[in-house]
Design an enzyme around this catalytic site. Structure first.
Site, PDB file in Angstrom:
ATOM      1  N   ARG A  46       0.859  -1.198   0.000  1.00 29.39           N
ATOM      2  CA  ARG A  46       0.000   0.000   0.000  1.00 29.39           C
ATOM      3  C   ARG A  46       0.887   1.238   0.000  1.00 29.39           C
ATOM      4  O   ARG A  46       0.611   2.229  -0.666  1.00 29.39           O
ATOM      5  CB  ARG A  46      -0.951   0.011   1.207  1.00 29.39           C
ATOM      6  CG  ARG A  46      -1.649   1.356   1.370  1.00 29.39           C
ATOM      7  CD  ARG A  46      -2.928   1.358   2.205  1.00 29.39           C
ATOM      8  NE  ARG A  46      -2.967   0.460   3.329  1.00 29.39           N
ATOM      9  CZ  ARG A  46      -2.304   0.635   4.478  1.00 29.39           C
ATOM     10  NH1 ARG A  46      -1.552   1.708   4.660  1.00 29.39           N
ATOM     11  NH2 ARG A  46      -2.406  -0.252   5.445  1.00 29.39           N
ATOM     12  N   ASP A 170      -7.891  19.484 -13.113  1.00 31.57           N
ATOM     13  CA  ASP A 170      -8.198  18.170 -13.656  1.00 31.57           C
ATOM     14  C   ASP A 170      -7.826  18.214 -15.144  1.00 31.57           C
ATOM     15  O   ASP A 170      -8.500  18.853 -15.945  1.00 31.57           O
ATOM     16  CB  ASP A 170      -9.689  17.873 -13.446  1.00 31.57           C
ATOM     17  CG  ASP A 170     -10.102  16.493 -13.957  1.00 31.57           C
ATOM     18  OD1 ASP A 170      -9.412  15.955 -14.853  1.00 31.57           O
ATOM     19  OD2 ASP A 170     -11.114  15.963 -13.473  1.00 31.57           O
ATOM     20  N   LYS A 195      -9.110   7.496 -18.909  1.00 34.62           N
ATOM     21  CA  LYS A 195      -9.440   8.051 -20.217  1.00 34.62           C
ATOM     22  C   LYS A 195      -8.193   7.972 -21.123  1.00 34.62           C
ATOM     23  O   LYS A 195      -7.718   6.904 -21.392  1.00 34.62           O
ATOM     24  CB  LYS A 195      -9.969   9.469 -20.045  1.00 34.62           C
ATOM     25  CG  LYS A 195     -10.995   9.602 -18.890  1.00 34.62           C
ATOM     26  CD  LYS A 195     -12.284   8.839 -19.108  1.00 34.62           C
ATOM     27  CE  LYS A 195     -13.159   8.724 -17.862  1.00 34.62           C
ATOM     28  NZ  LYS A 195     -13.498   9.949 -17.183  1.00 34.62           N
TER      29      LYS A 195
HETATM   30  C1  LIG Z   1     -13.955  10.284 -15.865  1.00 38.39           C
HETATM   31  C2  LIG Z   1     -13.546  11.563 -15.240  1.00 38.39           C
HETATM   32  C3  LIG Z   1     -13.297  11.649 -13.866  1.00 38.39           C
HETATM   33  C4  LIG Z   1     -13.491  10.473 -12.928  1.00 38.39           C
HETATM   34  O1  LIG Z   1     -12.569   9.468 -13.165  1.00 38.39           O
HETATM   35  P1  LIG Z   1     -12.821   7.912 -12.862  1.00 38.39           P
HETATM   36  O2  LIG Z   1     -11.592   7.263 -13.334  1.00 38.39           O
HETATM   37  O3  LIG Z   1     -14.056   7.517 -13.627  1.00 38.39           O
HETATM   38  O4  LIG Z   1     -13.055   7.794 -11.392  1.00 38.39           O
HETATM   39  C5  LIG Z   1     -12.857  12.868 -13.373  1.00 38.39           C
HETATM   40  N1  LIG Z   1     -12.701  13.932 -14.167  1.00 38.39           N
HETATM   41  C6  LIG Z   1     -12.950  13.889 -15.490  1.00 38.39           C
HETATM   42  C7  LIG Z   1     -12.755  15.115 -16.324  1.00 38.39           C
HETATM   43  C8  LIG Z   1     -13.380  12.717 -16.074  1.00 38.39           C
HETATM   44  O5  LIG Z   1     -13.651  12.665 -17.383  1.00 38.39           O
END
Ligand SMILES: *Cc1c(COP(=O)(O)O)cnc(C)c1O
Length: 378
Positions: A46, A170, A195
């Site tokens: 961890r 983000d 993604k």
């Molecule tokens: C998909 C997404 C998230 C969340 O990510 P997960 O891997 O599904 O938990 C956060 N921010 C953006 C811009 C996203 O497209």
């Protein structure tokens, strides 16, 4: 070294023990220690796993950071990072933030005494007006999801830094291939690696990257204490996916540009949102801070009927949640990424019932356009 080269040569291209051209998968939970007085670099997985560490170092380098942290999902990365804040702290967040981030802020962190104000982050004045003496963080997405709105990261970072406020970005839509917020003065970069970073629609993962040693220490503590870490198999898959980030981003962007141009000429399409189009209100700001508009765009259709025809009728683009895969993905934000948002909040943010988001994959643009044309226009 340019990022295209760093994707391949980043210190983890060969295994130092065997010369293998791939990082081994350390499928292990604990490590034997030699003596009572001296513990090795790894003790419990961890806290640290060599496969995960190779990925964390790679992502940190790509983002021009010094420390990266891999988590079990994008939301785990975001939520763990938000644990840097304390009761009484206030956050300013872009209003069309990812639905899951909206949900965790308004239903979980609000309960822990962390308050959030949502603003139109295309306006520095609106951000400044929302600041309070207890504001400790700005949380941004640029381009935002799903309307591809642009925030001036240099402007925001300066405004925040002068006041001792952390800027969190983000960077899921852009990836470090197109945009590196730490180089623009921001403090923490977050990712849903699910993604584009992994890129093959087969792993759920997330990242946080910083360049400040003190912030890194605090994040490492949260990662280990809270424990929402990424496993070694998934870490290895992302390491593999990352090697082709450049070719995937370039090719998908080429397709996205072609599709965006085609959409603007369609009678059934009322509005196209893509920072690569010269008419996009954030076009110039985006061009200053990123090297490309990326592979995600959204558009509004003339009616709910056409919207349904397109989403259900496309054969090449999967009708699915998510983005950033090798296959094109059509999503319906109202019932997918923004389902967690109350309808009136959603509509107020422009996420209407005729809004569609398209993540362009690696198909030939010509085939994709023909498919969308057939689905939409019959
Ligand atoms: C998909 C997404 C998230 C969340 O990510 P997960 O891997 O599904 O938990 C956060 N921010 C953006 C811009 C996203 O497209």
């Amino acid at each position: 070294m340019k990022i295209g080269t760093k994707l391949i040569h980043n210190g983890h291209e060969t295994d130092p023990h065997t010369g293998a051209l791939s990082v081994p998968i350390y499928q292990v939970s604990t490590f034997a220690q030699e003596s009572l007085d001296h513990f090795g670099k790894y003790d419990y997985a961890r806290s640290g796993n060599p496969t995960r560490e190779a990925l964390e170092e790679t992502v940190a380098q790509l983002e021009s950071g010094t420390h990266g942290f891999a988590f079990a999902s994008g939301m785990a990365a975001i939520s763990s990072t938000l644990l840097l804040f304390s009761p009484g702290d206030h956050l300013v967040v872009c209003e069309d933030v990812y639905g899951g981030t909206f949900r965790v802020l308004t239903s979980l962190f609000s309960r822990l005494g962390i308050e959030t104000t949502f603003v139109d982050a295309t306006s520095l004045a609106a951000i400044e007006a929302a600041l309070r003496p207890e504001t400790r963080g700005l949380f941004l997405e640029t381009p935002s999801n799903p309307l591809l709105k642009i925030t001036d990261l240099v402007g925001v970072a300066k405004l925040a830094r002068e006041r001792g406020i952390l800027t969190l970005v983000d960077n899921t839509f852009m990836t470090p291939y197109f945009q590196r917020p730490l180089e623009l003065g921001c403090d923490i970069v977050l990712h849903s690696g699910t993604k584009f970073l992994n890129g093959h629609s087969d792993v759920i993962c997330g990242f946080a990257v910083v360049r400040d040693a003190e912030l890194a220490k605090r994040l490492r503590f949260v990662q280990n204490a809270f424990g929402a870490i990424l496993g070694p198999q998934d870490s290895w898959l992302v390491l593999r996916g990352l090697k082709t980030l450049k070719v995937r981003m370039e090719e998908s962007q080429r397709g996205a540009m072609a599709v965006a141009n085609w959409l603007t000429s369609q009678a059934q399409v009322t509005e196209v949102f893509y920072p690569g189009l010269p008419g996009h209100p954030g076009h110039d700001v985006h061009a200053r801070q990123a090297s490309g508009p990326g592979a995600v765009l959204s558009f509004k259709l003339a009616s709910v009927d056409v919207t349904r025809r397109l989403l259900e009728g496309s054969r090449l683009a999967a009708f699915a949640v998510s983005l950033g895969g090798v296959e094109s993905i059509l999503s319906y934000p109202a019932k997918m990424s923004h389902a967690a948002m109350p309808p009136h909040e959603r509509e107020a943010r422009g996420v209407t019932d005729t809004l569609v988001r398209l993540s362009v994959g690696l198909e030939e643009a010509e085939d994709l356009i023909a498919d969308l044309d057939r689905a939409m226009n019959g």
